[in-house]
Design a protein around this motif. Sequence first.
Motif, PDB file in Angstrom:
ATOM      1  N   ILE A 180       0.628  21.059 -30.984  1.00 30.08           N
ATOM      2  CA  ILE A 180      -0.519  20.444 -31.271  1.00 30.08           C
ATOM      3  C   ILE A 180      -0.998  20.326 -32.854  1.00 30.08           C
ATOM      4  CG2 ILE A 180      -3.251  21.181 -31.378  1.00 30.08           C
ATOM      5  CD1 ILE A 180      -2.680  22.450 -28.683  1.00 30.08           C
ATOM      6  N   LEU A 181      -0.605  21.438 -33.438  1.00 25.24           N
ATOM      7  CA  LEU A 181      -0.701  21.160 -35.029  1.00 25.24           C
ATOM      8  C   LEU A 181       0.309  20.130 -35.516  1.00 25.24           C
ATOM      9  CD1 LEU A 181      -0.701  25.086 -35.891  1.00 25.24           C
ATOM     10  CD2 LEU A 181      -2.747  23.542 -36.015  1.00 25.24           C
ATOM     11  N   THR A 182       1.275  19.845 -35.072  1.00 29.42           N
ATOM     12  CA  THR A 182       2.250  18.815 -35.611  1.00 29.42           C
ATOM     13  C   THR A 182       1.499  17.387 -35.315  1.00 29.42           C
ATOM     14  OG1 THR A 182       3.953  20.063 -35.208  1.00 29.42           O
ATOM     15  CG2 THR A 182       4.716  17.953 -35.473  1.00 29.42           C
ATOM     16  N   VAL A 183       1.192  17.489 -34.083  1.00 25.88           N
ATOM     17  CA  VAL A 183       0.356  16.128 -33.936  1.00 25.88           C
ATOM     18  C   VAL A 183      -0.730  15.787 -34.810  1.00 25.88           C
ATOM     19  CG1 VAL A 183      -1.042  14.613 -32.106  1.00 25.88           C
ATOM     20  CG2 VAL A 183       1.174  15.915 -31.455  1.00 25.88           C
ATOM     21  N   LEU A 184      -1.538  16.994 -34.785  1.00 28.49           N
ATOM     22  CA  LEU A 184      -2.791  16.857 -35.754  1.00 28.49           C
ATOM     23  C   LEU A 184      -2.510  16.637 -37.023  1.00 28.49           C
ATOM     24  CD1 LEU A 184      -5.076  19.560 -34.162  1.00 28.49           C
ATOM     25  CD2 LEU A 184      -5.280  16.980 -33.579  1.00 28.49           C
ATOM     26  N   SER A 185      -1.440  17.139 -37.477  1.00 29.50           N
ATOM     27  CA  SER A 185      -1.209  16.825 -39.032  1.00 29.50           C
ATOM     28  C   SER A 185      -0.877  15.559 -39.381  1.00 29.50           C
ATOM     29  CB  SER A 185       0.309  17.874 -39.392  1.00 29.50           C
ATOM     30  OG  SER A 185       1.192  17.278 -38.924  1.00 29.50           O
ATOM     31  N   GLY A 186      -0.663  14.685 -38.378  1.00 32.15           N
ATOM     32  CA  GLY A 186      -0.480  13.287 -38.791  1.00 32.15           C
ATOM     33  C   GLY A 186      -1.470  12.286 -38.600  1.00 32.15           C
ATOM     34  N   ALA A 187      -2.729  12.785 -38.310  1.00 31.48           N
ATOM     35  CA  ALA A 187      -3.885  12.054 -37.850  1.00 31.48           C
ATOM     36  C   ALA A 187      -5.082  12.535 -38.441  1.00 31.48           C
ATOM     37  CB  ALA A 187      -3.844  11.769 -36.475  1.00 31.48           C
ATOM     38  N   GLU A 188      -5.945  11.823 -38.436  1.00 29.03           N
ATOM     39  CA  GLU A 188      -7.358  12.384 -39.055  1.00 29.03           C
ATOM     40  C   GLU A 188      -8.366  13.120 -37.992  1.00 29.03           C
ATOM     41  OE1 GLU A 188     -11.556  10.421 -41.028  1.00 29.03           O
ATOM     42  OE2 GLU A 188      -9.520   9.728 -41.654  1.00 29.03           O
ATOM     43  N   LEU A 189      -8.301  12.211 -36.877  1.00 24.70           N
ATOM     44  CA  LEU A 189      -9.007  12.916 -35.571  1.00 24.70           C
ATOM     45  C   LEU A 189      -7.913  12.582 -34.457  1.00 24.70           C
ATOM     46  CD1 LEU A 189     -12.832  12.286 -35.927  1.00 24.70           C
ATOM     47  CD2 LEU A 189     -11.577  14.695 -35.592  1.00 24.70           C
ATOM     48  N   VAL A 190      -7.952  13.393 -33.437  1.00 23.45           N
ATOM     49  CA  VAL A 190      -6.873  12.856 -32.276  1.00 23.45           C
ATOM     50  C   VAL A 190      -8.066  13.400 -31.023  1.00 23.45           C
ATOM     51  CG1 VAL A 190      -5.067  13.531 -31.015  1.00 23.45           C
ATOM     52  CG2 VAL A 190      -4.827  13.460 -33.526  1.00 23.45           C
ATOM     53  N   GLU A 191      -7.967  12.458 -30.208  1.00 25.68           N
ATOM     54  CA  GLU A 191      -8.669  12.577 -28.952  1.00 25.68           C
ATOM     55  C   GLU A 191      -7.948  13.653 -28.095  1.00 25.68           C
ATOM     56  OE1 GLU A 191     -10.073   9.191 -26.904  1.00 25.68           O
ATOM     57  OE2 GLU A 191     -10.960   8.203 -28.807  1.00 25.68           O
ATOM     58  N   PHE A 192      -8.781  14.308 -27.173  1.00 26.28           N
ATOM     59  CA  PHE A 192      -8.087  15.208 -26.530  1.00 26.28           C
ATOM     60  C   PHE A 192      -7.241  14.647 -25.394  1.00 26.28           C
ATOM     61  CE2 PHE A 192      -8.468  17.985 -22.665  1.00 26.28           C
ATOM     62  CZ  PHE A 192      -8.425  19.332 -23.124  1.00 26.28           C
ATOM     63  N   GLY A 193      -7.452  13.650 -24.747  1.00 25.09           N
ATOM     64  CA  GLY A 193      -6.692  13.063 -23.807  1.00 25.09           C
ATOM     65  C   GLY A 193      -5.478  12.491 -24.325  1.00 25.09           C
ATOM     66  N   PHE A 194      -5.360  12.255 -25.507  1.00 25.51           N
ATOM     67  CA  PHE A 194      -4.132  11.876 -26.313  1.00 25.51           C
ATOM     68  C   PHE A 194      -3.302  13.112 -26.490  1.00 25.51           C
ATOM     69  CE2 PHE A 194      -1.425  11.081 -30.290  1.00 25.51           C
ATOM     70  CZ  PHE A 194      -0.930  10.183 -29.707  1.00 25.51           C
ATOM     71  N   LEU A 195      -3.931  13.968 -27.018  1.00 25.71           N
ATOM     72  CA  LEU A 195      -3.149  15.434 -27.340  1.00 25.71           C
ATOM     73  C   LEU A 195      -2.546  15.876 -25.867  1.00 25.71           C
ATOM     74  CD1 LEU A 195      -5.360  17.668 -29.697  1.00 25.71           C
ATOM     75  CD2 LEU A 195      -3.045  16.988 -29.992  1.00 25.71           C
ATOM     76  N   GLU A 196      -3.392  15.909 -24.807  1.00 22.79           N
ATOM     77  CA  GLU A 196      -3.026  16.372 -23.301  1.00 22.79           C
ATOM     78  C   GLU A 196      -1.587  15.647 -23.049  1.00 22.79           C
ATOM     79  OE1 GLU A 196      -5.101  16.302 -18.956  1.00 22.79           O
ATOM     80  OE2 GLU A 196      -6.092  15.266 -20.781  1.00 22.79           O
ATOM     81  N   THR A 197      -1.776  14.284 -23.266  1.00 18.59           N
ATOM     82  CA  THR A 197      -0.539  13.402 -22.965  1.00 18.59           C
ATOM     83  C   THR A 197       0.785  13.907 -23.705  1.00 18.59           C
ATOM     84  OG1 THR A 197      -2.011  11.827 -22.197  1.00 18.59           O
ATOM     85  CG2 THR A 197       0.477  11.078 -22.538  1.00 18.59           C
ATOM     86  N   VAL A 198       0.661  13.619 -25.125  1.00 13.03           N
ATOM     87  CA  VAL A 198       1.492  13.753 -26.033  1.00 13.03           C
ATOM     88  C   VAL A 198       2.353  15.079 -25.854  1.00 13.03           C
ATOM     89  CG1 VAL A 198       2.226  13.940 -28.626  1.00 13.03           C
ATOM     90  CG2 VAL A 198       0.771  11.964 -27.622  1.00 13.03           C
ATOM     91  N   CYS A 199       1.165  16.207 -25.822  1.00 16.18           N
ATOM     92  CA  CYS A 199       1.823  17.696 -25.690  1.00 16.18           C
ATOM     93  C   CYS A 199       2.419  17.970 -24.464  1.00 16.18           C
ATOM     94  CB  CYS A 199       0.765  18.426 -26.295  1.00 16.18           C
ATOM     95  SG  CYS A 199       0.375  18.188 -27.998  1.00 16.18           S
ATOM     96  N   ARG A 200       1.857  17.324 -23.512  1.00 17.49           N
ATOM     97  CA  ARG A 200       2.085  17.636 -21.878  1.00 17.49           C
ATOM     98  C   ARG A 200       1.623  18.757 -21.622  1.00 17.49           C
ATOM     99  NH1 ARG A 200       8.014  15.885 -23.395  1.00 17.49           N
ATOM    100  NH2 ARG A 200       7.986  13.675 -23.227  1.00 17.49           N
ATOM    101  N   LEU A 201       0.474  19.098 -21.660  1.00 18.79           N
ATOM    102  CA  LEU A 201      -0.332  20.222 -21.180  1.00 18.79           C
ATOM    103  C   LEU A 201      -1.392  19.744 -20.323  1.00 18.79           C
ATOM    104  CD1 LEU A 201      -0.745  21.708 -25.200  1.00 18.79           C
ATOM    105  CD2 LEU A 201       0.804  22.444 -23.088  1.00 18.79           C
ATOM    106  N   SER A 202      -1.618  20.753 -19.699  1.00 20.87           N
ATOM    107  CA  SER A 202      -3.045  20.548 -18.533  1.00 20.87           C
ATOM    108  C   SER A 202      -4.303  20.478 -19.400  1.00 20.87           C
ATOM    109  CB  SER A 202      -2.987  21.794 -17.605  1.00 20.87           C
ATOM    110  OG  SER A 202      -3.018  22.908 -18.222  1.00 20.87           O
ATOM    111  N   LYS A 203      -5.456  20.161 -18.754  1.00 18.97           N
ATOM    112  CA  LYS A 203      -6.527  20.268 -19.487  1.00 18.97           C
ATOM    113  C   LYS A 203      -7.057  21.508 -19.835  1.00 18.97           C
ATOM    114  CE  LYS A 203      -8.922  15.897 -17.639  1.00 18.97           C
ATOM    115  NZ  LYS A 203      -7.828  15.225 -17.443  1.00 18.97           N
TER     116      LYS A 203
END
Length: 113
Positions: free
Chosen positions: A27-50
């Motif tokens: 999560i932190l790695t994904v967020l470090s590369g963007a200003e704001l990240v949508e929950f659904g995108f994080l869910e998909t990229v990090c392969r986590l359930s809601k």
Amino acid sequence: MKSGTQDAIDAVLAVDRLVHEPARLAILTVLSGAELVEFGFLETVCRLSKGNLSSHLSKLESAGLVAIHKSFRGKRPLTRAAITDAGREALQRYRRQIAALIDSVPPTDQEQD
């Protein structure tokens, strides 16, 4: 016990466990590369359930490492996350800790070949 071995053990024990957990690190790695990240995108990229993503974000938010922004897109709720300055610092510190840990462990015979 050799001094280098004790140094390696001390390095392992010093790693930030909040950041070290694989889902939170992702999560932190994904967020470090963007200003704001949508929950659904994080869910998909990090392969986590809601639920799992929500739980990890809550822990990171409580520690001040991420900020959660809730709004609406039309009539639908929109949750976005951003890494904070403290989160960036924690991620950088973690990277330095892991690099130091790797450097402190002598190569095995197989790695020297």
